[in-house]
Design an enzyme around this catalytic site. Structure first.
Site, PDB file in Angstrom:
ATOM      1  CD  GLN A  48      -2.054  -1.477   5.043  1.00  0.00           C
ATOM      2  OE1 GLN A  48      -2.340  -1.260   3.875  1.00  0.00           O
ATOM      3  NE2 GLN A  48      -1.004  -0.927   5.620  1.00  0.00           N
ATOM      4  CD  GLU A  49      -0.113  -1.641   9.019  1.00  0.00           C
ATOM      5  OE1 GLU A  49       0.467  -1.169  10.020  1.00  0.00           O
ATOM      6  OE2 GLU A  49       0.286  -1.497   7.850  1.00  0.00           O
ATOM      7  CD  GLU A  73       0.954   4.092   9.614  1.00  0.00           C
ATOM      8  OE1 GLU A  73       1.326   3.455  10.629  1.00  0.00           O
ATOM      9  OE2 GLU A  73       1.252   3.755   8.461  1.00  0.00           O
ATOM     10  CG  HIS A  92      -0.805  -5.268   4.347  1.00  0.00           C
ATOM     11  ND1 HIS A  92      -0.243  -4.509   5.336  1.00  0.00           N
ATOM     12  CD2 HIS A  92      -0.372  -4.719   3.175  1.00  0.00           C
ATOM     13  CE1 HIS A  92       0.491  -3.553   4.802  1.00  0.00           C
ATOM     14  NE2 HIS A  92       0.420  -3.649   3.488  1.00  0.00           N
ATOM     15  CE  LYS A 117       3.387   0.800  10.039  1.00  0.00           C
ATOM     16  NZ  LYS A 117       2.054   0.915   9.443  1.00  0.00           N
ATOM     17  CG  ASP A 172       2.704   5.154   5.536  1.00  0.00           C
ATOM     18  OD1 ASP A 172       3.702   5.456   4.869  1.00  0.00           O
ATOM     19  OD2 ASP A 172       2.188   4.014   5.511  1.00  0.00           O
ATOM     20  CG  ASP A 223      -1.718   2.207   8.570  1.00  0.00           C
ATOM     21  OD1 ASP A 223      -2.498   3.023   8.052  1.00  0.00           O
ATOM     22  OD2 ASP A 223      -0.688   1.789   7.984  1.00  0.00           O
ATOM     23  CD  GLU A 272       2.420  -4.865   7.828  1.00  0.00           C
ATOM     24  OE1 GLU A 272       1.884  -4.504   8.894  1.00  0.00           O
ATOM     25  OE2 GLU A 272       2.819  -4.064   6.958  1.00  0.00           O
ATOM     26  CB  SER A 293      -0.920  -0.013   1.220  1.00  0.00           C
ATOM     27  OG  SER A 293      -0.187   0.035   2.418  1.00  0.00           O
ATOM     28  CE  LYS A 313       5.540   2.134   5.484  1.00  0.00           C
ATOM     29  NZ  LYS A 313       4.289   2.339   4.695  1.00  0.00           N
ATOM     30  CB  SER A 324       7.074   1.767   9.435  1.00  0.00           C
ATOM     31  OG  SER A 324       6.304   0.804   8.764  1.00  0.00           O
ATOM     32  CG  HIS A 325       7.114  -3.683   9.181  1.00  0.00           C
ATOM     33  ND1 HIS A 325       6.550  -4.904   9.428  1.00  0.00           N
ATOM     34  CD2 HIS A 325       6.077  -2.787   9.303  1.00  0.00           C
ATOM     35  CE1 HIS A 325       5.260  -4.765   9.686  1.00  0.00           C
ATOM     36  NE2 HIS A 325       4.952  -3.500   9.624  1.00  0.00           N
ATOM     37  NE  ARG A 326       6.770   0.142   2.817  1.00  0.00           N
ATOM     38  CZ  ARG A 326       6.556   1.073   1.889  1.00  0.00           C
ATOM     39  NH1 ARG A 326       7.530   1.892   1.543  1.00  0.00           N
ATOM     40  NH2 ARG A 326       5.365   1.215   1.318  1.00  0.00           N
ATOM     41  CB  SER A 327       3.307  -5.225   3.547  1.00  0.00           C
ATOM     42  OG  SER A 327       3.433  -4.571   2.306  1.00  0.00           O
TER      43      SER A 327
HETATM   44  C1  LIG Z   1       3.675  -0.934   6.327  1.00  0.00           C
HETATM   45  C2  LIG Z   1       2.711  -0.495   5.529  1.00  0.00           C
HETATM   46  O1  LIG Z   1       2.378  -1.143   4.406  1.00  0.00           O
HETATM   47  P1  LIG Z   1       3.203  -1.185   3.044  1.00  0.00           P
HETATM   48  O2  LIG Z   1       4.586  -1.619   3.359  1.00  0.00           O
HETATM   49  O3  LIG Z   1       2.442  -2.181   2.219  1.00  0.00           O
HETATM   50  O4  LIG Z   1       3.144   0.206   2.492  1.00  0.00           O
HETATM   51  C3  LIG Z   1       1.930   0.713   5.849  1.00  0.00           C
HETATM   52  O5  LIG Z   1       1.026   1.090   5.100  1.00  0.00           O
HETATM   53  O6  LIG Z   1       2.190   1.362   6.866  1.00  0.00           O
HETATM   54 MG   LIG Z   2       0.709   2.931   6.694  1.00  0.00          MG
END
Ligand SMILES: C=C(OP(=O)(O)O)C(=O)O
Ligand SMILES: [Mg+2]
Length: 436
Positions: free
Chosen positions: A172-173, A295, A164, A398, A322, A251, A214, A51, A347, A374-377
């Protein structure tokens, strides 16, 4: 120190898609001798989002349908091996900033579309790792400027929806933040216990306990609210009190629900909602549930909605941007000027170099914004974000939840860091979140 070799290869991320791994070797002097050098290699892998924000730096993909359905990264890998390696091998850089600015200059585009942000970031992060090793220090010390280290609250994504997961949850989260703990180690324990309790609750209700990208569960639920309710039940079942011990972060990834000038609950009821309507949902959720961070409560192209959201809720919870900021200092500055959000998601691959990521973090702090790392998905075993979080004292990150190796890799790295730092690192706790 001089660069002796740069090399990249294609490896895989957690969705089984290819991504870029780079190795940077530098000639480091052996202590006490100016002439004898040893080659020190740093290696890093770039993650990948699903996303994604529209203004993220460009992730260069091959578009060859015969390889990974067009998602190959051979162009990015070649850019490292042919262009970056040719230009940089034998060169000496005096700092992370210097090599990163040279990479930005070599690319020459505003969004890293020529070489690819995946090519550039792989080299930038691998160089940081090589330098840390050459200087005989852990990465979190190499990235640190303040001499202070904070262990973060892990915001663990326990229910996945949106893009996701293949379920009917629109948002999403759904994350749990176990903040009432003396240390990161205890915080992770509380989070994992809740994760296990959630699994048994979902099982009992006859819901699937398969997981999303995730690592959170991805059941089909009766409503988006039910996701929050089963999590609160799990917190109780694990022996904790929602709000006091463990709070929630959400999120919804609202950009994914945005269609021209309204939002659509695209996976459940298909209901259309205005920005004001979505704000009403967040306002009532924040009143009903122990939510401390929201978020992307509005979409990246709905700055008016974001402004309404910020004006109404900025003194109640952390509002993290984000997709709207894309870890980009120029866009963040616009957001600061417009009074949008009070926190920025960080990110590395949204912007494409370690230096620009840290520039964004510093700009946020100067303007009293929080940083949520943050990580990515689509992730890998690379743990750079764990070190970055401690180094920048962001206080919360996260990186998914309890059962996928690429997420656990970050938790384990944070456990190692805490163990190594001992008493010199403080656990951030609830005060890591804006307004708490
Ligand atoms: C971690 C996320 O997803 P993605 O890595 O798919 O952007 C997010 O949207 O915060
Ligand atoms: Mg996000």
């Amino acid at each position: 120190m001089k660069i002796s070799k740069i090399y990249a290869r294609e490896v895989l991320d957690s969705r089984g898609n290819p991504t870029v791994e780079a190795e940077v070797s530098i000639e480091a002097p052996i202590k006490g001798s100016k002439k004898i050098v040893r080659n020190i290699k740093g290696r890093s892998i770039v993650p990948s989002g699903a996303s994604t924000g529209e203004l993220e730096a460009v992730e260069l993909r091959d578009n060859d349908p015969k390889r990974y359905g067009g998602k190959g990264v051979s162009l990015a890998v070649n850019n490292v091996n042919k262009i970056i390696a040719n230009q940089f091998t034998g060169k000496e850089f005096n700092s992370q900033q210097e090599i990163d600015h040279a990479l930005i200059h070599l690319d020459g585009t505003p969004n890293k579309s020529k070489l690819g942000a995946n090519a550039i970031l792989a080299v930038s992060m691998a160089y940081a790792r090589a330098m840390a090793a050459a200087l005989d220090m852990p990465l979190y010390r190499y990235l640190n400027k303040s001499g202070k280290f904070t262990m973060p609250v892990p915001c663990m994504n326990v229910i996945n929806g949106g893009k996701h997961a293949d379920n009917n949850v629109d948002f999403q989260e759904f994350m749990i933040a176990p903040h009432n703990a003396p240390s990161f180690k205890e915080s992770i324990r509380m989070g994992e216990e809740t994760f296990h309790a959630l699994k048994s609750i979902l099982n009992k209700k006859g819901y699937s306990t398969g997981v999303g990208d995730e690592g959170g569960f991805a059941p089909n639920l009766k409503s988006n609210e039910e996701a929050v309710e089963v999590i609160l039940e799990a917190i109780h079942k694990a022996g904790y009190t929602p709000g006091k011990d463990i709070s929630l972060c959400i999120d919804p990834a609202s950009s994914e629900m945005w269609e021209d000038d309204h939002y659509v609950l695209f996976k459940s009821t298909k209901e259309k909602i205005s920005s004001e309507g979505l704000l009403k949902i967040w306002d009532s959720w924040i009143q009903q549930y122990p939510i401390i961070l929201l978020e992307d409560g509005m979409a990246e192209n709905d700055w008016e909605g974001w402004k309404l959201l910020t004006d109404q809720l900025k003194n109640k919870v952390e509002l993290t941007g984000d997709d709207i900021f894309c870890t980009n200092p120029a866009i963040l500055q616009k957001g600061i000027d417009a009074g949008i959000a009070n926190s920025v998601l960080i990110k590395l691959n949204q912007i494409g170099t370690v230096t620009e990521t840290i520039d964004t973090i510093e700009m946020a702090y100067k303007n009293n914004y929080n940083c949520f790392i943050s990580h990515r998905s689509g992730e890998t075993e690379d743990t750079t974000i764990a070190d970055l979080t401690v180094a920048t004292n962001a206080g919360h990150l996260k990186t998914g939840s309890g059962c996928r190796g690429e997420r656990i890799a970050k938790f384990n790295q944070l456990l190692r860091i805490e163990d190594e730092l001992g008493k010199s690192a403080k656990f951030a706790g609830l005060k890591a979140f804006k307004n708490q």
